[in-house]
Design a protein around this motif. Sequence first.
Motif, PDB file in Angstrom:
ATOM      1  N   PHE A 268      -5.552   0.653  13.116  1.00 40.81           N
ATOM      2  CA  PHE A 268      -5.820   2.066  12.828  1.00 40.81           C
ATOM      3  C   PHE A 268      -6.783   2.187  11.651  1.00 40.81           C
ATOM      4  N   THR A 269      -7.257   3.420  11.457  1.00 42.20           N
ATOM      5  CA  THR A 269      -8.153   3.671  10.330  1.00 42.20           C
ATOM      6  C   THR A 269      -7.376   4.446   9.283  1.00 42.20           C
ATOM      7  N   CYS A 270      -7.368   3.920   8.076  1.00 41.15           N
ATOM      8  CA  CYS A 270      -6.560   4.538   7.019  1.00 41.15           C
ATOM      9  C   CYS A 270      -7.447   5.423   6.149  1.00 41.15           C
ATOM     10  N   SER A 271      -7.012   6.664   5.960  1.00 38.67           N
ATOM     11  CA  SER A 271      -7.705   7.569   5.060  1.00 38.67           C
ATOM     12  C   SER A 271      -6.980   7.496   3.708  1.00 38.67           C
ATOM     13  N   VAL A 272      -7.729   7.272   2.654  1.00 36.55           N
ATOM     14  CA  VAL A 272      -7.096   7.082   1.342  1.00 36.55           C
ATOM     15  C   VAL A 272      -7.894   7.810   0.266  1.00 36.55           C
ATOM     16  N   TYR A 273      -7.181   8.545  -0.561  1.00 36.19           N
ATOM     17  CA  TYR A 273      -7.781   9.197  -1.720  1.00 36.19           C
ATOM     18  C   TYR A 273      -7.826   8.151  -2.821  1.00 36.19           C
ATOM     19  N   ASP A 274      -9.006   7.903  -3.356  1.00 36.87           N
ATOM     20  CA  ASP A 274      -9.203   6.799  -4.311  1.00 36.87           C
ATOM     21  C   ASP A 274      -9.926   7.381  -5.526  1.00 36.87           C
TER      22      ASP A 274
ATOM     23  N   TRP B 219      -2.273   2.500  -9.317  1.00 35.43           N
ATOM     24  CA  TRP B 219      -1.048   3.149  -8.858  1.00 35.43           C
ATOM     25  C   TRP B 219      -1.241   3.499  -7.388  1.00 35.43           C
ATOM     26  N   LEU B 220      -0.318   3.051  -6.554  1.00 33.55           N
ATOM     27  CA  LEU B 220      -0.369   3.356  -5.124  1.00 33.55           C
ATOM     28  C   LEU B 220       0.716   4.397  -4.849  1.00 33.55           C
ATOM     29  N   LEU B 221       0.300   5.597  -4.458  1.00 36.70           N
ATOM     30  CA  LEU B 221       1.244   6.703  -4.249  1.00 36.70           C
ATOM     31  C   LEU B 221       1.541   6.839  -2.750  1.00 36.70           C
ATOM     32  N   VAL B 222       2.814   6.773  -2.388  1.00 33.97           N
ATOM     33  CA  VAL B 222       3.180   6.743  -0.968  1.00 33.97           C
ATOM     34  C   VAL B 222       3.978   8.008  -0.635  1.00 33.97           C
TER      35      VAL B 222
ATOM     36  N   LEU C  34      -4.517   5.386  -5.880  1.00 31.59           N
ATOM     37  CA  LEU C  34      -4.763   5.324  -4.436  1.00 31.59           C
ATOM     38  C   LEU C  34      -3.656   6.118  -3.760  1.00 31.59           C
ATOM     39  N   ALA C  35      -4.038   7.132  -3.004  1.00 28.98           N
ATOM     40  CA  ALA C  35      -3.029   7.938  -2.298  1.00 28.98           C
ATOM     41  C   ALA C  35      -3.411   7.973  -0.817  1.00 28.98           C
ATOM     42  N   PRO C  36      -2.885   7.002  -0.050  1.00 31.43           N
ATOM     43  CA  PRO C  36      -3.242   6.943   1.367  1.00 31.43           C
ATOM     44  C   PRO C  36      -2.460   7.952   2.208  1.00 31.43           C
TER      45      PRO C  36
END
Length: 261
Positions: free
Chosen positions: A10-16, A23-26, A50-52
């Motif tokens: 899949f293609t992941c959209s992530v706010y970077d 910090w990885l926000l889930v 990073l907020a994917p």
Amino acid sequence: MIRTVPCSDFTCSVYDIGEGPVWLLVHGFPLDHSMWRFQLEDQTATRRTLAPDLRGFGSSGKGDAEPITMERLADDLALLLDQLEVPEPITICGLSMGGYVALAFWRRHRERLTRLVLCDTRAASDDETTRKVREVAARRVLKEGTESLVDAMIPKLFGSRSREESPELVRQVSDSIRRADPRATAAALRGMAMRRDMTSELAQIDLPVTVVVGAEDAITPPSEMEAMAAALPHAEFHCIEGAGHMTPLEAPEAFAQAVGW
Ligand code: MLT
């Protein structure tokens, strides 16, 4: 900036955004990165956030996972970090379903972590009743769409103050639920129902953990989160007044203070 990153199927959209320790926000179920909007707005020069959107949610593709297990979501995030060539170790911060993913990430990729932040989540797996309720909800969502979840979820997601004083936040989250893809939503419901019980493994989490819960959280209540913090060797526990299950969105300032944002 929003980036689009190919990740396995899949293609992941992530706010970077930002620079520095990562910090990885889930996000929680069935939402997307916009639930971290106040944290994304509140950037300093000292951190990269990073907020994917997890597979199937927000602007990410769904791929072919069925059900969407917490392990699959954790492995997606590990691949995302590889693709972005992120320097490690990182802090992972997950809310509710995002917390289940953070715990699965610790189990499978612990060498990549320096710290966990667990918000409004739990270590225990579902009991039989909850599994049945999830299966009924999954079938209903596949038949009628995610609108069927809005009325059931909203009163449980927000505390009373937010429901009265912050209608725009309630609208934002309702819209995220409506936008969620029904197939991914059903697949995530089935994935959550299958998740592993992490209670007995908490004692092995040899990292600093910050445990945060809204005082009015009706889904993962403070008493349960306090017990989780007590079972962790290096945990701090924060119970935030005036928030329900969506603490980072309902009480961003108190959340920032609790986690050192
Ligand atoms: C969430 O907010 O992610 C969900 O409430 C988690 C769950 O249903 O267990």
